[in-house]
Design a protein around this motif. Structure first.
Motif, short mmCIF file in Angstrom:
data_model
loop_
_atom_site.label_atom_id
_atom_site.label_comp_id
_atom_site.label_asym_id
_atom_site.label_seq_id
_atom_site.Cartn_x
_atom_site.Cartn_y
_atom_site.Cartn_z
N GLU A 61 0.72 -1.24 -0.16
CA GLU A 61 0.07 0.09 0.02
C GLU A 61 0.91 1.31 -0.13
O GLU A 61 0.58 2.24 -0.84
N GLN B 106 2.35 1.94 -3.24
CA GLN B 106 1.09 2.38 -4.53
C GLN B 106 0.79 3.96 -4.05
O GLN B 106 0.68 4.53 -4.84
N LYS C 194 -6.44 0.63 0.64
CA LYS C 194 -7.56 0.56 -0.61
C LYS C 194 -7.03 0.29 -1.94
O LYS C 194 -7.68 -0.13 -2.91
N SER C 195 -5.41 -0.17 -2.05
CA SER C 195 -5.02 -0.38 -3.17
C SER C 195 -5.32 -1.83 -3.69
O SER C 195 -5.24 -2.99 -2.79
N VAL C 196 -5.22 -2.05 -4.90
CA VAL C 196 -5.42 -3.44 -5.50
C VAL C 196 -4.03 -4.16 -5.03
O VAL C 196 -4.19 -5.35 -4.58
N ALA C 197 -2.88 -3.51 -5.17
CA ALA C 197 -1.79 -4.16 -4.76
C ALA C 197 -1.45 -4.95 -3.41
O ALA C 197 -1.22 -6.01 -3.00
N ALA D 105 -4.46 -5.60 -1.58
CA ALA D 105 -5.81 -6.52 -1.58
C ALA D 105 -5.24 -7.88 -2.09
O ALA D 105 -5.69 -8.84 -1.50
N GLU D 106 -4.45 -7.73 -3.14
CA GLU D 106 -3.94 -9.08 -3.88
C GLU D 106 -3.23 -9.92 -3.06
O GLU D 106 -3.05 -11.24 -2.84
#
Length: 386
Positions: free
Chosen positions: A152, A155, A311-314, A316-317
């Motif tokens: 996060e 990002q 909140k980032s996709v990075a 969450a993955e």
């Protein structure tokens, strides 16, 4: 449909091997837990010691199908088997990293290697050339890049939420070498780390300072361009550094400090990072890894939490559990393996790799960082380019 272990495609559990990590080692078991955590792979073969009896008993401890007492034989025989390993984990002391990795690269077997990458910069560069020629995958376990909060932070820098990066402060403090523990015959982890024949030119910087430097570069997206370093061996008779303090200059103009120590009394594994930009700052502590502190200019601090407010996709993955369920070192380690194994499957299927885990390029740069830190300190803490 019956999917057997000899299926050449990716619709099966991948087979892993390990070099090093036998009885008395710490990191080998960590690698095994991490690689098997998602059920995508299983360790089935190993050359866990150069001593035949230890190699055998260590393999028996892990219920491995096959064991070897040298990695060259393992690489050759596993490459020749229909059910041979898909990848290998190199977890030996530093002086064997490159030699073992080359053997498996030349056999066409994917490699995940402990850091530092090699024994010398020249050896690291030679290994990188072998990796490029082999065209198989190579990963490096800079573990802390696997934490969701760290991803996060990276990002947020990429999204310009911090603005121009002006200052970084990174520290990695431990106390486990504050006494001459290497004099204990049972202290194998300490013995090889302070031995120039096994560890190389540095103990503290090579062991944990390289992690701190990599964390700075991963989060900021800026390589360390030059350093002014002061390395010390505080314990009498110790041949390699157990403490280091550095000034940093980053590409793009940012500046900062890096301090690492293995003689900092009372510290456990205190890796902490602060990054300050023209719009805001970030703060993260490895011993409280689920919290990322964001300090926007003129506003209250924000405590961002894994699985809740990252909140980032990075991020969450690589998040595994609902909020309030701590994710730590083993999960971060496993996240690197999750990304690496996904690329191994892509390789088997003939599709391009995606990456997302530290590569051999970071390994070569890390070796240059270690070498330049020692060079700077030996030159009365002169500035040197990395």
């Amino acid at each position: 449909m019956d999917i057997t272990n000899t299926n050449p495609g990716s619709n099966r559990r991948l087979r892993g091997g390990i070099v090093g990590g036998g009885r008395g080692a710490f990191i080998g078991a960590v690698h095994r837990i991490a690689v098997e955590l998602d059920g995508q792979a299983q360790v089935v073969a190993g050359a866990m010691s150069s001593t035949a009896e230890t190699a055998r008993t260590s393999a028996e401890d892990w219920f491995l199908s096959r064991w070897y007492d040298d990695f060259e034989t393992m690489a050759q025989q596993e490459a020749a088997r229909e059910d041979g390993i898909d990848f290998v984990m190199i977890v030996t002391p530093n002086h064997l990293h490159a030699k073992a990795a080359k053997a498996f690269l030349r056999a066409g077997i994917h490699v995940m290697c402990e850091k530092p990458l090699a024994f010398t910069v020249e050896e690291a560069e030679e290994l990188a050339a072998v990796a490029r020629e082999s065209r198989v995958l190579f990963g490096l376990t800079h573990t802390y890049t696997g934490y969701p909060a760290v991803r996060e932070a990276r990002q947020m820098v990429l999204d310009d939420e911090l603005g121009e990066i002006r200052k970084v402060l990174v520290e990695y403090q431990q106390d486990w070498l504050m006494d001459a523990v290497e004099e204990d015959p049972e202290a194998k982890q300490a013995q090889w780390r302070v031995d120039p024949e096994c560890a190389g030119i540095s103990c503290c910087v090579g062991d944990i300072g390289s992690h701190a430097a990599n964390l700075v570069e991963f989060v900021t997206g800026r390589n360390i361009a030059s350093i002014c370093a002061d390395l010390t061996a505080f314990v009498p008779g110790r041949l390699l550094d157990d403490d280091a303090n550095m000034l940093l200059r980053l590409q793009g103009g940012g500046k900062g400090t890096l301090t690492c120590s293995q003689v900092a009394c009372g510290e456990e594994n205190n890796l902490s990072l602060r990054v300050y930009g023209s719009k805001g700052g970030l703060e993260w502590h490895q011993q409280e890894p689920n919290t990322l502190i964001f300090k926007p200019a003129g506003q209250p601090w924000q405590y961002l939490r894994t699985s809740v407010s990252l909140k980032s996709v990075a991020a969450a993955e690589v998040t595994r559990t609902p909020g309030g369920h701590p994710e730590g070192y083993l999960e971060a380690f496993a996240n690197l393996y999750r990304l690496f194994l996904a690329d191994v499957r892509r390789f088997i299927d003939g599709t391009p790799p995606v990456g997302g885990y530290p590569s051999i390029d970071e390994g070569v740069h890390g070796m240059r960082f270690i070498a330049r830190a020692v060079e700077s300190s030996n030159a009365n803490s002169s500035w040197v380019e990395v």
